[in-house]
Scaffold this motif. Structure first.
Motif, short mmCIF file in Angstrom:
data_model
loop_
_atom_site.label_atom_id
_atom_site.label_comp_id
_atom_site.label_asym_id
_atom_site.label_seq_id
_atom_site.Cartn_x
_atom_site.Cartn_y
_atom_site.Cartn_z
N GLN A 106 46.49 6.14 -30.09
CA GLN A 106 46.38 5.27 -28.93
C GLN A 106 47.93 4.69 -28.81
OE1 GLN A 106 44.22 1.55 -29.22
NE2 GLN A 106 43.48 1.85 -27.34
N LYS A 107 48.47 4.20 -29.87
CA LYS A 107 49.92 3.67 -30.01
C LYS A 107 50.82 4.64 -29.45
CE LYS A 107 49.52 0.52 -33.85
NZ LYS A 107 50.04 0.07 -35.04
N ALA A 108 50.57 5.93 -29.92
CA ALA A 108 51.44 7.13 -29.30
C ALA A 108 51.52 7.27 -27.82
CB ALA A 108 51.21 8.36 -30.09
N TYR A 109 50.31 7.13 -27.24
CA TYR A 109 49.74 7.37 -25.89
C TYR A 109 50.74 6.18 -25.03
CZ TYR A 109 47.53 7.17 -21.48
OH TYR A 109 47.32 7.21 -20.12
N LEU A 110 50.30 4.83 -25.51
CA LEU A 110 51.10 3.81 -24.97
C LEU A 110 52.75 3.84 -24.99
CD1 LEU A 110 48.73 0.93 -26.34
CD2 LEU A 110 48.79 1.89 -24.02
N SER A 130 52.94 10.48 -34.67
CA SER A 130 51.46 10.37 -34.20
C SER A 130 50.46 10.90 -35.18
CB SER A 130 51.25 10.95 -33.00
OG SER A 130 51.55 12.56 -33.01
N GLU A 131 50.97 11.41 -36.34
CA GLU A 131 50.03 12.00 -37.05
C GLU A 131 49.96 11.10 -38.67
OE1 GLU A 131 50.10 16.04 -37.92
OE2 GLU A 131 49.96 16.56 -35.76
N VAL A 132 49.04 10.90 -39.13
CA VAL A 132 48.92 10.01 -40.22
C VAL A 132 48.34 10.84 -41.32
CG1 VAL A 132 47.64 7.78 -41.26
CG2 VAL A 132 48.83 7.98 -38.86
N PRO A 133 48.94 10.86 -42.54
CA PRO A 133 48.16 12.02 -43.48
C PRO A 133 46.97 11.08 -44.12
CG PRO A 133 50.12 10.60 -44.51
CD PRO A 133 50.19 10.12 -42.91
N THR A 134 46.19 12.17 -44.27
CA THR A 134 44.69 11.61 -44.97
C THR A 134 44.51 12.13 -46.38
OG1 THR A 134 44.01 13.76 -44.00
CG2 THR A 134 43.90 12.07 -42.44
N THR A 135 43.66 11.10 -47.05
CA THR A 135 43.46 11.32 -48.44
C THR A 135 42.33 12.36 -48.59
OG1 THR A 135 41.91 9.70 -48.19
CG2 THR A 135 44.03 9.07 -48.79
N SER A 136 41.54 12.65 -47.61
CA SER A 136 40.60 13.68 -47.81
C SER A 136 40.63 14.46 -46.99
CB SER A 136 39.15 12.78 -47.30
OG SER A 136 39.17 12.51 -45.93
N GLY A 137 41.65 14.80 -46.45
CA GLY A 137 42.05 16.09 -45.78
C GLY A 137 41.34 16.34 -44.44
#
Length: 1515
Positions: free
Chosen positions: A1466-1470, A1483-1490
Motif C-alpha cells: 500500500q505504501k509503495a502504491y501511494l 516494496s518487498e519485505v523479507p519473511t521468516t517463514s518464506g
C-alpha cells in the motif's frame, strides 16, 4: 471460547431455550439403559479392565496367539463372563480384542474342545451381531470344523447341565437365530436347512396326517421315499445323527412348552427365553425355504393354541411383548401363501381353501355327529366362519366327542410334552377355532388405520420407545432380511417399519417443541400458559370445525372433515414468519392438546412418562387444504391480489384450513360415545409443523397402502429374485431369452483400439471382412447365449421354434467373436446445433460390460467404488437406450437432488434431444443450465420453441417465394411441408438422379438445390467443403434432414395448441413427449397415485445411489404404472450404488438393527448373490490416497488420468505429505466433551482443523476447494463456531466449501479435505467400516485427518486403513517456501518414514555383509555432494508441528507477515503517485517463514484487523 453449541443468530438461539430440560431428557434415557446398544469401550476401560491382562494371550503378537491354553478360555468364561453376569462391557472388550478370530476358533478342536470353549464361540458370534460387524469371516479359516461345532451347539440347546442353564440356552438360541438370518452364507445354509427338511415330518402326530399332505402334493411322497432310502443306506452313527437333526425342532418346541407352562411373574430368565423362542419361530415362518415343511410341523404341534391359552400370554404386566410376538406368529402361520409351491394366494383362493375346510367339517359332522352337530352340518358356510358361531355349535359335544372329532380331522389330541395326557376341552376348542375361523383381512385393518400417529402410537408403542436397542430382548417388529413370502408380505413389513420410524421421528420433534414451549398452569383453572416458545410450534387462538361431509357409498366413515386453525405470529422474527408462510397445500401439521398441572415445574426425571409429566393429552395429524386470507377465503401467496398479500403479511394471525383423518375421527367419536370422554377436537391448543423434507411420511404410507390393494405386477423375469428365491442369476441378461444380440454403441467407443481393449479375450471381426474401414460409431453383434446358460430360465411357448429359425450367420458366430460393423453418421444440417455431442470418456472394459448389461433387458447391478465413474456409466446406459430404442421411455431415479442434477447435466451434454428430457420434483432450479427441464419449464420451452419454429417456416416460405401465412399455426406449417417442401425435395432428387453418371457433379447439386436461399445464413457456404458429387449430395441431404426435423418438432408441439391449460400441457409432455424422466425416489413415492392416474408409462429404470435408498423407496419407482394385459412392461432395471459405503439413514436403532431397515434392495441383491459388475478403476484420488480404502474392494486400480494429469503429479504446496493422520492430544486438559448427551465435541481438533484451513488460505488455496468434515454434529457446530471467531472478520479466509458431517457428504468430493474424528474415549460409529470408506474417499488431492492415535490404531475393523496411515509421522509436517499453486515438487508416494526405514535397512545390510564401496571419480563425488546439499536444503524446509498451540503461533506469524507485506504494498502504491524521490522504495519485505502473498486475496489493503483478533493464547 466456549465449546458449547453454535449460535447462528435467532434461528440457533431458539434451540438453546430450556436446554437444561432437554439435557434432563437425555440423561433419563441414559439412566434407563436405553443407550446400552451403542456401548463401545473406551481406551481407559480397555487398559484397566482385567480382560486386558488375559487378552495378552492372543493380542501380544502372532506367536502368542498360536500358543493355546485351555485354562485361559476357562478363566475368561468363568471369571470374566459368568461372574460379571455376561456383562455387555466384558463381551465387547473381548470382541474388540479379536478373541474369536485370534484364539477361540483358531484353536477349536471338535474332538477335544470343552463345552466352555463352544459356549465362548457362541457368545462372541452373538456379540458381533449385536455390534453389527462381520461375524462369519473367522470361520473361513477352518471351515471343516464348523459342522461339528454346529452339531455341538444343537446338542447343548437340549442339554441340562451346570454349564448350560436357561440363560445360556437363550444365548445358544440367539446364535441359532443369527444362523437362520445368514442363509446366504453356504457354510451356514448347509447346516441350517437340514433342521427344517421334509424329514422333520417324522415328528407329526401320525402317518395319516403325512398321507393327507402327500395326497395333496404327490411330489412330496416321491421325495419322502427318496429320503427314507437314503437314510437306510447310512451307518448307525450317521443314522443317529440324522434322527437327532430331524427331531431337533420338535424337541425344542417341547422344551419351550414345558418352560412356558411353568412361568411366573418373577422368573425373568424364563420370560426372556420364551420371548426369544417366539422370535425364532417367527423367523422360520417368515422365510419360504425354512417355512416349507416347518409350517405343517408347528401346526401339528399346536404351538399357537398352546401359547394363546398360556397364563403368560394373558398377563398384561409381563406378557405384553410375548403377546405381540404371538400375534405375529399367528399371522405368519396362516399367511396367504402355499408353503409347498411358494405361490401367493389371492383373496378368492383363500376363501376357497377356508370353504373346503368348513365343508370337510360339515361332512364329518353329518356322518359322525348327526345328532349333536346337525345344525352345523346343514347351515351355510358364512354362518359358521367365526369363533362365536363355532363355539355355539361345539358346546353340544362332550369331551370324548371333541377328541373323536379332532381324531377324524387328524388333529393332535394329547400334549406334545406328554402323549399320555389328553388335551383339556378348552385346548381342543381353541385348536378347532384356529383351524376353522375365518382369518381377518390385513387390508381391511390397514385401511381402517389412521395414517397419522396419535398420542398412544407415539408415546406408548414399545418399539417406538426403544431409542437405543441393546439386543437383550426381541421386539415385536418385522424383519427385512433376504427373503419375503410374497409381495404383500414385503409391503406389509415395510409399511409397519416405515410407519414406526416416522412415528419415532415425529415423537422426537414433538418432545423437543413441548419442552421449548414451557407449558405452565394458566391464571384460571383448567387453562395452560406457555412460558417459552418454539419456532415450529405456536399456541392456537381459534379452532373451528368447518365441514363434515357424508360418507361415500359403501363406507362407514366421513368422506371429508375440515377445520380452520388460527394462531398468532406477532412474536416471531421475519425469518420464522416466512417459514410459516412457506406452508402450502398437502403439507402436514400436528394439533396438540397440552393440559399443564402443578408438578410440571419439577425437572423430568423419567419416573413418569414424558406425556404425563408435560400434560400432553392428545396428538392429531392433519393435512393443509388451503391458507385462509384476511377475507376468510382461500388464499395463495403467488396468485392472490398483491394488496391482499400485503394485508395478510402485516396482520398478526395466520389461518390454515386443514383436513383431519376420517379414520381417527371415527375412532374418537366412538370413544367419546362409549366412554363419555370429551370431544378431542375442542381441546387443541398447539399447532406444530415439521421440516418439509422430513414430513413426507403420509403420502409414502398412502402409496404403500395403495400398492397393497392393487394387482401388483413385478416383471415375471424379476419376481423370484426380488422375493429372494430361485437362481440369483435368473434375472441377468445372459439368462434371458430376449437379450439384445446387436447393439449400436454410438459414441461409447472413441476408436477401434478402444473397442478392442474393452472386450479382452474376444476377437473383433469386421462384418464386411475389411477391418481397415472400421471407425466409430460401431454396431457390435454378440454371440448367442450357450444352450446351458439359456436353460436356466423358464422356456416359453415357441422358444424351441425360435431357436430353429436362427440364421446361419448367427449359428456360425463363435463364442469368442464379435462381429463389428460401422456406419457414417448422417449429416444433420449446416448449423453448429446440428452437430451431435459426443462422449469423451474412454471407458474401461468393466465400465463397458456395465454399459452392455444395462442396454440389455434384465436386472443389472453395478457396484461403483468411490471415483469409478458410476455417473458416466449411468449416463451412457441412458444415452444408448435412448438411441437404440427410440420408442421406449426411461425413468431415472436417485436418492438426492444433487446426484440427480449431476446425472442430468451429463445427459444434456450427450447426443440426447433436450425436448425429450424432463426433470420432476424440487431441485430442478439447481441445475447448472440456462434451460428449464421441469414440467412447466418444459411447457414454456415448447411454446417458445413453437414461436421460433413457425418463424423459421415463414422464413422458408419467403426464401422459396411462396406466399401465404404458412407459419401461423403448426397445422398450416404441416400443410406447407406436405404440399411444398417435400415435393420440392423429391423433384430435386428426381432431377439429380435423371442425369448420367458423367454429368453428376458438385456444381449440378449446387445449381439444382431448391433451399439455398434459406440456408444462406449458415456459418459456412453449403457446398464449400465438398470435393465430390457424393459430398455435395450428403450436404444437401443434411439440409433436408434439418428441415424434416424442424417440421417434426412442429408436429410434436402442435398438441400444445389444442391443449389450453398448463396442467393439461404438462401432463401431455410427461406421458407423450418425454423419453427420459428424472425424479428422486421421494418424489416417486409422493406422486405415484397421480402418475398412475395420468397413464404414465416407462420401459426402463436406472437408479443411482441405490445403496442409499430404503428398500421400499427402491420398490415404489418400479410400480409407477399400471400393468398392460396383466403384465408389467418394465424391461430393464439398472441399480447403481456401493454397499460398502453408508446405507439409508434410519434414526431409530431398534428399526435399524433388529428390523434391518437400513438394508437397501441393492445390498440385499448383493447378499443374495445376484451378479454384480464391480467397477475396478478409480479416477478421483491420488493413487496412494486411494490405497486407504482400496482394500475394501476386490481389485480396485487407477484410471490413466491419475498418472497423466499434472494435478496428481505435483505435491500439495506447504505440506510435506499429500495425506496424513495427525495425532491430537488433550487440549487445555480435555479430549472429547459432550455439552449434552450424544452431542460430542473436541475443541482441540476443532482449533487444529481451523488453523490448518487458515494456513491453506494464507498459502493461496481457494476456499471452494477445501471441505471440513467430521463424524458428529456437535463437532460440526463447534468447528463453525471456531471458524466464525477466527475467520469471519477477515476476508482473506472466507468460509470453506462445506462444513458438514461425513454422512451428509456421501456422494460428494473436493480437492482437499480436513477430517476430524472427534472421539478420544471410544471409537464410536466410525467403527462402521462403511462410514470410514466414505470419510477417506471424499478427497482428491489432500486428506488430513485429526484424531487420537492411541484410540484408533488398535481398532480391528479400521486396521487396514490405519496401518497405512500410521506409516507416516503423526505430527503435521509442513513444507515452507511454497505457495499455491506454484510448486514444482513432485508428490512422493513413499513416505519419509518408509524411506528412513529403508535407508537404515540398507546401511545395516552393508555393515553385516562387510562389502566395500568402490572408489568413485571426482566428478561423481562432486555430483553426489551437490545432490546431497540440495537434499539437505530441501530437508531444512521441512517443518514439524508439535501440537495445535505451536501451529497457532505459526499461523499467527504468517498473518503478521501478510499484514506487513500488505502495508508495504500500500505504501509503495501511494508513493508511486507522488513525484519520484532520490531513494527508491523497497516494496518487498523479507519473511521468516518464506511465505508471501501470491494472489489477489492475500494482497490485502482490504483488511488490517488488530492483532488481538487472532490472539496467540486463543490458538
Amino acid at each position: 471460547m466456549s465449546p458449547n453449541e453454535t449460535q447462528e443468530g435467532a434461528q440457533q438461539s431458539t434451540q438453546d431455550v430450556n436446554n437444561d430440560q432437554q439435557q434432563a431428557m437425555s440423561q433419563v434415557q441414559s439412566q434407563n439403559g436405553t443407550n446400552a446398544g451403542a456401548y463401545r469401550p473406551t481406551v481407559k476401560e480397555m487398559q484397566n479392565d482385567s480382560v486386558a491382562t488375559l487378552a495378552e494371550a492372543w493380542t501380544k503378537g502372532e506367536k502368542a496367539a498360536q500358543d493355546y491354553d485351555a485354562e485361559v478360555v476357562e478363566r475368561v468364561y468363568k471369571d470374566e463372563l459368568v461372574k460379571n453376569n455376561f456383562s455387555i462391557t466384558k463381551l465387547t472388550l473381548l470382541e474388540v480384542s479379536q478373541y474369536l478370530e485370534k484364539y477361540l476358533w483358531r484353536h477349536y478342536d471338535p474332538s477335544q474342545s470343552p463345552t466352555i470353549h463352544v459356549l465362548s464361540i457362541v457368545l462372541m458370534v452373538n456379540e458381533k451381531f449385536r455390534s453389527r460387524v462381520e461375524a462369519w469371516g473367522a470361520f473361513e479359516e477352518l471351515p471343516d470344523h464348523f459342522p461339528a461345532f454346529f452339531g455341538e451347539v444343537l446338542r447343548l440347546c437340549l442339554q441340562d447341565s451346570d454349564d448350560v442353564d436357561l440363560r445360556m440356552k437363550r444365548y445358544l438360541l440367539m446364535f441359532i437365530i443369527n444362523c437362520f438370518q445368514s442363509l446366504e452364507n453356504p457354510l451356514i445354509r448347509s447346516e441350517c436347512m437340514r433342521l427344517v427338511s421334509l424329514s422333520t415330518w417324522h415328528s407329526l402326530v401320525s402317518s395319516e396326517k403325512r398321507d393327507v399332505e402327500f395326497k395333496e402334493y404327490p411330489q412330496l411322497l416321491k421325495f419322502w421315499k427318496h429320503l427314507e432310502k437314503k437314510f437306510s443306506a447310512l451307518d448307525s452313527d450317521q443314522q443317529q445323527k440324522a434322527v437327532f437333526e430331524r427331531s431337533w425342532l420338535s424337541e425344542m418346541m417341547k422344551n419351550f412348552v414345558r418352560i412356558l407352562e411353568t412361568i411366573d411373574d418373577s422368573d425373568q430368565e424364563k420370560i426372556a427365553y420364551c420371548e426369544r423362542f417366539m422370535e425364532f419361530l417367527i423367523d422360520l415362518e417368515a422365510q419360504l425355504p425354512t417355512r416349507r415343511y416347518f409350517n405343517t410341523l408347528i401346526d401339528d404341534h399346536q404351538i399357537v393354541a398352546i401359547c394363546k391359552l398360556s397364563k403368560f400370554a394373558n398377563n398384561k404386566k409381563t406378557g405384553t411383548l410375548f403377546g405381540q410376538l404371538l400375534d405375529i406368529l399367528a399371522f405368519y402361520t396362516g399367511f396367504e401363501i402355499n408353503s409347498h409351491t411358494g405361490l401367493a394366494l389371492t383373496k378368492e383362493e383363500m376363501t376357497e381353501i377356508h370353504a373346503s375346510k368348513l365343508t370337510k367339517l360339515q361332512r364329518i359332522a353329518f356322518t359322525s355327529f348327526k345328532d349333536e352337530l346337525i345344525d352345523l352340518a346343514m347351515t351355510n358356510l358364512r354362518a359358521i366362519e367365526d369363533r362365536k358361531s363355532l363355539s355355539k355349535h361345539f358346546e353340544n359335544l362332550t369331551q370324548e366327542q371333541l377328541v373323536q372329532l379332532c381324531g377324524l380331522l387328524n388333529i393332535r389330541t394329547t400334549k406334545i410334552t406328554d402323549p399320555s395326557v389328553e388335551h383339556s376341552r378348552e385346548m381342543l376348542l381353541e385348536v378347532l377355532f384356529i383351524q376353522f375361523e375365518k382369518r381377518h383381512s390385513q387390508i381391511e385393518q390397514i385401511n381402517a388405520l389412521p395414517l397419522y400417529p396419535d398420542e398412544h402410537a407415539l408415546f406408548e408403542d414399545a418399539a417406538v420407545k426403544e431409542e437405543m436397542y441393546n439386543a437383550e430382548r426381541p421386539l415385536a417388529l418385522p424383519k427385512l432380511n433376504l427373503q419375503f413370502l410374497t409381495l404383500h408380505d414385503y409391503l406389509l413389513r415395510n409399511f409397519n417399519l416405515f410407519r414406526l420410524e416416522s412415528n419415532y421421528e415425529i415423537r422426537q420433534d414433538i418432545e423437543d417443541a413441548v419442552v421449548r414451549l414451557g407449558p405452565r398452569p394458566g391464571p384460571t383453572e383448567g387453562t395452560t400458559a406457555f412460558s417459552g416458545w418454539s419456532r415450529v410450534a405456536a399456541p392456537i387462538t381459534s379452532f373451528r370445525m368447518v365441514e363434515l361431509a357424508k360418507p361415500n357409498l359403501g363406507e362407514d366413515r366421513l368422506s371429508l372433515i375440515t377445520a380452520d386453525v388460527t394462531f398468532n405470529v406477532r412474536k416471531y422474527t421475519d425469518a420464522i414468519q416466512a417459514e410459516w408462510e412457506a406452508i402450502r397445500e398437502h403439507d402436514i401439521l400436528f394439533l396438540l392438546t397440552i393440559e399443564a398441572h402443578d408438578d410440571i415445574d419439577e425437572q423430568w426425571d423419567g419416573k413418569v412418562s414424558f406425556r404425563k409429566h408435560y400434560g400432553l393429552k392428545y396428538v392429531r395429524g392433519c393435512e393443509v387444504v388451503s391458507v385462509i386470507g384476511p377475507n376468510g377465503k382461500p388464499f395463495d401467496y403467488k396468485k392472490s391480489d398483491p394488496q391482499m398479500i400485503q394485508d395478510h403479511r402485516t396482520g398478526n394471525t395466520r389461518t390454515f384450513r386443514v383436513a383431519l383423518d376420517a379414520n381417527q375421527y371415527k375412532i374418537d367419536q366412538s370413544n367419546a360415545h362409549t366412554n363419555g370422554t370429551p370431544d378431542v377436537y375442542q381441546t387443541f391448543n398447539i399447532v406444530l409443523r415439521r421440516k418439509p423434507q422430513e414430513n413426507n411420511f403420509k403420502p409414502v404410507l398412502e402409496t404403500i397402502r395403495d400398492l397393497m390393494q392393487s394387482d401388483l405386477m413385478v416383471p415375471e423375469w424379476l419376481h423370484d429374485v426380488f422375493l429372494g428365491y430361485g437362481n440369483p442369476n435368473s434375472a441377468h441378461y445372459s439368462q434371458l431369452q430376449r437379450q439384445v444380440r446387436e447393439i449400436d454403441f454410438r459414441d461409447t467407443f472413441l476408436d477401434l483400439d478402444h473397442l478392442k481393449e474393452s472386450f479382452p479375450g474376444m476377437t473383433v471381426k469386421a462384418k464386411d471382412g475389411d477391418e481397415s474401414i472400421l471407425a466409430a460409431p460401431f454396431v457390435v453383434s454378440f454371440p448367442g447365449a450357450p444352450e446351458a446358460a439359456a436353460a436356466g430360465t423358464k422356456k416359453r411357448k415357441g422358444a424351441e421354434k425360435s431357436k430353429k429359425e436362427k440364421s446361419n450367420q448367427e449359428q456360425e458366430q463363435a463364442q469368442d467373436e464379435l462381429i463389428v460393423s460401422t456406419y457414417k453418421t448422417p449429416n444433420m444440417g449446416p448449423y453448429p446445433e446440428d452437430i451431435p455431442n459426443r462422449n469423451q470418456v474412454r471407458f474401461t472394459p468393466t465400465q463397458v460390460e456395465a454399459i452392455k448389461a444395462g442396454t440389455n433387458p434384465g436386472l443389472t447391478l453395478v457396484v461403483g467404488p468411490p471415483g469409478t465413474g458410476k455417473t458416466d456409466v449411468a449416463v451412457q446406459i441412458i444415452a444408448n437406450l435412448y438411441n437404440n430404442f427410440p420408442n421406449q421411455h426411461t425413468l431415472l431415479v436417485t436418492h438426492s437432488n444433487q446426484a440427480l442434477n449431476q446425472l442430468f447435466e451429463k445427459i444434456i451434454a450427450l447426443d440426447v434431444d433436450e425436448r425429450h428430457l424432463l426433470r420432476l420434483g424440487h431441485g430442478e432450479e439447481e441445475l447448472n443450465t440456462e434451460l428449464s427441464f421441469s414440467k412447466y419449464g418444459r411447457v414454456t420451452s415448447f411454446l417458445e420453441k413453437r414461436v421460433s419454429l413457425l418463424a423459421e417456416v415463414d422464413r422458408l416460405a419467403q426464401s422459396l417465394e411462396i406466399g401465404g401465412e404458412h407459419g401461423s399455426t403448426c397445422e398450416t406449417a404441416g400443410y406447407f411441408n406436405s404440399y411444398h417442401v417435400v415435393p420440392m425435395w423429391k423433384e430435386f432428387e428426381r432431377q439429380v438422379n435423371s442425369k448420367e453418371e458423367a454429368e453428376r457433379s458438385k456444381e449440378l447439386v449446387e445449381g439444382l438445390f431448391p433451399f439455398s436461399v434459406y440456408f444462406s445464413n449458415a456459418p459456412a457456404p453449403l457446398f464449400s467443403d465438398c470435393t465430390s458429387f457424393d459430398d455435395a449430395m450428403e450436404a444437401a441431404r443434411g439440409c433436408f434432414r434439418h428441415l424434416a426435423k424442424l417440421f417434426e418438432q412442429l408436429e410434436e408441439v402442435s398438441a400444445f395448441e389444442l391443449l389450453r391449460t398448463s396442467y393439461d400441457r404438462a401432463n401431455y409432455l410427461l406421458t407423450k413427449e418425454a423419453k427420459i424422466i428424472a425424479m428422486t425416489c421421494t418424489h416417486a413415492a409422493l406422486k405415484r397415485r397421480e402418475l398412475v392416474n395420468l397413464g404414465f408409462k416407462y420401459d426402463n429404470i436406472v437408479m443411482e445411489e441405490a445403496a442409499q435408498i430404503l428398500e421400499v423407496e427402491t420398490f415404489i419407482p418400479m410400480l409407477l404404472q399400471e400393468p398392460e394385459d396383466g403384465v408389467n412392461r418394465l424391461k430393464r432395471v439398472v441399480l447403481i450404488g456401493d454397499h460398502n459405503q453408508l446405507p439409508p439413514v434410519v434414526k431409530n436403532t431398534a428399526f435399524q438393527q433388529y428390523g434391518n431397515m437400513e438394508q437397501s434392495m441393492f445390498t440385499r441383491f448383493v447378499r443374495l448373490g445376484v451378479p454384480a459388475i464391480e467397477l475396478d478403476a478409480q479416477g478421483r484420488a491420488r493413487s496412494d490416497m486411494a490405497d486407504l480404502y482400496k482394500w475394501r474392494y476386490k481389485n480396485l486400480g487407477d484410471l490413466p488420468n491419475i498418472s497423466e494429469r499434472d494435478e496428481f503429479k505435483f505435491a500439495n504446496p506447504g505440506f510435506l505429505y499429500d495425506y496424513q493422520f495427525i495425532n491430537v492430544n488433550n487440549y487445555k486438559g480435555q479430549g472429547e466433551t459432550a455439552p449434552r448427551p450424544h452431542f460430542i465435541q473436541n475443541l482441540g481438533e476443532a482449533e487444529y482443523v481451523v488453523a490448518v484451513y487458515q494456513y491453506m488460505r494464507l498459502l493461496g488455496y481457494p476456499a471452494e476447494k477445501i471441505t471440513i468434515l467430521t463424524t458428529y454434529n456437535g463437532q460440526k457446530d463447534l468447528i463453525r463456531d471456531v471458524l466464525n471467531q477466527r475467520c469471519s472478520w477477515n476476508p482473506i479466509f472466507g468460509r470453506p466449501a462445506r462444513i458438514t458431517t461425513v454422512d451428509k457428504y456421501q456422494g460428494q468430493q473436493n480437492d482437499y479435505v480436513l477430517l476430524s474424528l472427534v472421539r478420544t474415549k471410544a471409537v464410536g460409529h466410525v467403527r462402521d467400516v462403511r462410514r470410514l470408506v466414505v470419510a477417506l474417499s471424499r478427497a482428491r488431492l489432500g486428506l488430513y485427518i485429526f484424531g487420537r492415535q492411541k484410540l484408533f490404531q488398535d481398532c480391528h475393523e479400521l486396521e487396514p486403513a490405519f496401518k497405512r496411515l500410521l506409516k507416516r509421522p503423526t505430527k503435521l509436517w509442513l513444507k515452507t517456501g511454497e505457495m499455491y499453486p506454484n510448486t514444482v515438487r513432485l508428490v512422493d508416494i513413499e513416505s519419509a518414514g518408509e524411506k528412513e526405514e529403508g535407508d537404515a535397512g540398507d546401511e545395516e545390510a552393508e555393515k553385516k555383509s562387510g562389502s566395500k564401496k568402490k572408489k568413485k571419480s571426482k566428478k561423481a563425488k562432486a555430483d553426489e555432494e551437490a545432490a546431497k546439499a540440495e537434499a539437505d536444503a530441501e530437508a531444512r524446509k521441512n517443518y514439524e508441528i508439535e501440537d495445535v498451540g505451536q501451529f497457532g503461533e505459526y499461523v499467527f506469524g504468517m498473518m503478521k507477515e501478510q499484514q506487513q507485506y500488505a502495508v508495504q504494498q500500500q505504501k509503495a502504491y501511494l508513493q508511486s503517485l507522488q513525484p519520484p524521490s532520490d531513494s527508491p522504495i523497497n516494496s518487498e519485505v523479507p519473511t521468516t517463514s518464506g511465505v508471501v502473498a501470491a494472489d489477489a486475496d492475500t494482497e490485502m489493503g482490504e483488511s488490517s484487523a488488530p492483532d488481538s483478533a487472532m490472539d496467540v493464547d486463543q490458538q
